[in-house]
Design an enzyme around this catalytic site. Structure first.
Site, mmCIF file in Angstrom:
data_model
loop_
_atom_site.group_PDB
_atom_site.id
_atom_site.type_symbol
_atom_site.label_atom_id
_atom_site.label_comp_id
_atom_site.label_asym_id
_atom_site.label_seq_id
_atom_site.Cartn_x
_atom_site.Cartn_y
_atom_site.Cartn_z
ATOM 1 C CD GLU A 11 1.995 -10.211 18.297
ATOM 2 O OE1 GLU A 11 1.457 -9.761 17.260
ATOM 3 O OE2 GLU A 11 1.374 -10.498 19.329
ATOM 4 N NE ARG A 30 -2.428 -1.661 3.334
ATOM 5 C CZ ARG A 30 -2.249 -2.913 3.715
ATOM 6 N NH1 ARG A 30 -2.645 -3.902 2.928
ATOM 7 N NH2 ARG A 30 -1.691 -3.201 4.872
HETATM 8 P P1 AMP Z 1 4.542 -2.266 11.650
HETATM 9 O O1 AMP Z 1 5.797 -2.812 11.045
HETATM 10 O O2 AMP Z 1 4.130 -2.972 12.901
HETATM 11 O O3 AMP Z 1 4.610 -0.754 11.828
HETATM 12 O O4 AMP Z 1 3.369 -2.564 10.622
HETATM 13 C C1 AMP Z 1 3.168 -1.750 9.512
HETATM 14 C C2 AMP Z 1 2.815 -2.527 8.286
HETATM 15 O O5 AMP Z 1 1.819 -3.505 8.548
HETATM 16 C C3 AMP Z 1 2.267 -1.607 7.238
HETATM 17 O O6 AMP Z 1 2.760 -2.013 5.956
HETATM 18 C C4 AMP Z 1 0.763 -1.769 7.338
HETATM 19 O O7 AMP Z 1 0.156 -1.731 6.078
HETATM 20 C C5 AMP Z 1 0.562 -3.120 8.007
HETATM 21 N N1 AMP Z 1 -0.373 -3.054 9.139
HETATM 22 C C6 AMP Z 1 -0.062 -3.232 10.455
HETATM 23 N N2 AMP Z 1 -1.130 -3.148 11.231
HETATM 24 C C7 AMP Z 1 -2.177 -2.870 10.420
HETATM 25 C C8 AMP Z 1 -3.591 -2.628 10.623
HETATM 26 N N3 AMP Z 1 -4.149 -2.656 11.840
HETATM 27 N N4 AMP Z 1 -4.348 -2.362 9.544
HETATM 28 C C9 AMP Z 1 -3.807 -2.320 8.302
HETATM 29 N N5 AMP Z 1 -2.494 -2.546 8.036
HETATM 30 C C10 AMP Z 1 -1.692 -2.815 9.083
#
Ligand code: AMP
Length: 185
Positions: free
Chosen positions: A106, A69
């Site tokens: 995680e 995205r």
């Molecule tokens: P992080 O590495 O934990 O910051 O996760 C970010 C990535 O995971 C991004 O590419 C987001 O598109 C996806 N992502 C994580 N949590 C969500 C959520 N609740 N809704 C949509 N996309 C998420």
């Protein structure tokens, strides 16, 4: 169509286009679905205007968009800011020689790749994704940029899940997010 600069009203308009999908991709996660936003020309326009206006005059050389995205928003921003666009992808999808980074999830780990020689030495880079959660993905992407000699000037997201404190993980680099969410939203 003339879209006014970012205001509470325009951001409320965008916020109303983010759909919560509970328990996707697994139980307990509220997935923030941006497809209604993409389907709405005015909403998408506001997002690109609002994000790009924060960086006009900053002379960003390259926008690095994170699969998948981040490609949508990063590509539109690159065109608007007259910057190059560089994709960071999951393993095995880029055809030429890559730099790779492994980062913790995680449960387990994940890898991201960027074509070698994508970033010029000293280039000013903006890293873009749709959503900031824990910051692991964006932080790993910044590692790839720095490995190629780029300078990560800022991160930009449409959505930030404030309760996961991803912003702290990205410090001291500035983080620009249009919409902020608490755990229950
Ligand atoms: P992080 O590495 O934990 O910051 O996760 C970010 C990535 O995971 C991004 O590419 C987001 O598109 C996806 N992502 C994580 N949590 C969500 C959520 N609740 N809704 C949509 N996309 C998420």
């Amino acid at each position: 169509m003339v879209v006014p600069a970012t205001s509470v009203d325009t951001l409320a308009y965008v916020r109303a286009l983010i759909r919560n999908v509970p328990d996707f991709p697994k139980p307990g996660i509220i997935f923030k679905d941006i497809t209604p936003l993409l389907a709405d020309p005015k909403g998408f326009h506001i997002v690109i205007d609002s994000l790009s206006e924060r960086f006009i005059g900053e002379h960003i050389d390259a926008i690095v968009g994170i699969e998948s995205r981040g490609f949508i928003f990063g590509g539109a921003l690159a065109a608007r800011l007259n910057a190059s666009f560089v994709p960071v992808r999951k393993t095995g999808r880029l055809p030429a020689a890559v730099d790779r980074v492994t980062y913790d999830l995680e449960y387990g780990s994940a890898e991201l790749e960027m074509h070698k020689h994508s970033i010029h030495e000293g280039a000013k880079v903006l890293v873009v994704d749709d959503l900031l959660a824990t910051g692991g993905t964006a932080s790993a992407t910044a590692q790839l940029v720095r490995r190629q000699g780029g300078y990560v000037a800022s991160f930009a997201f449409v959505i930030e899940l404030d309760f996961l404190a991803g912003r702290e993980r990205l410090m001291p680099v500035p983080v620009v997010s249009l919409l902020h969410y608490a755990m229950t939203e």
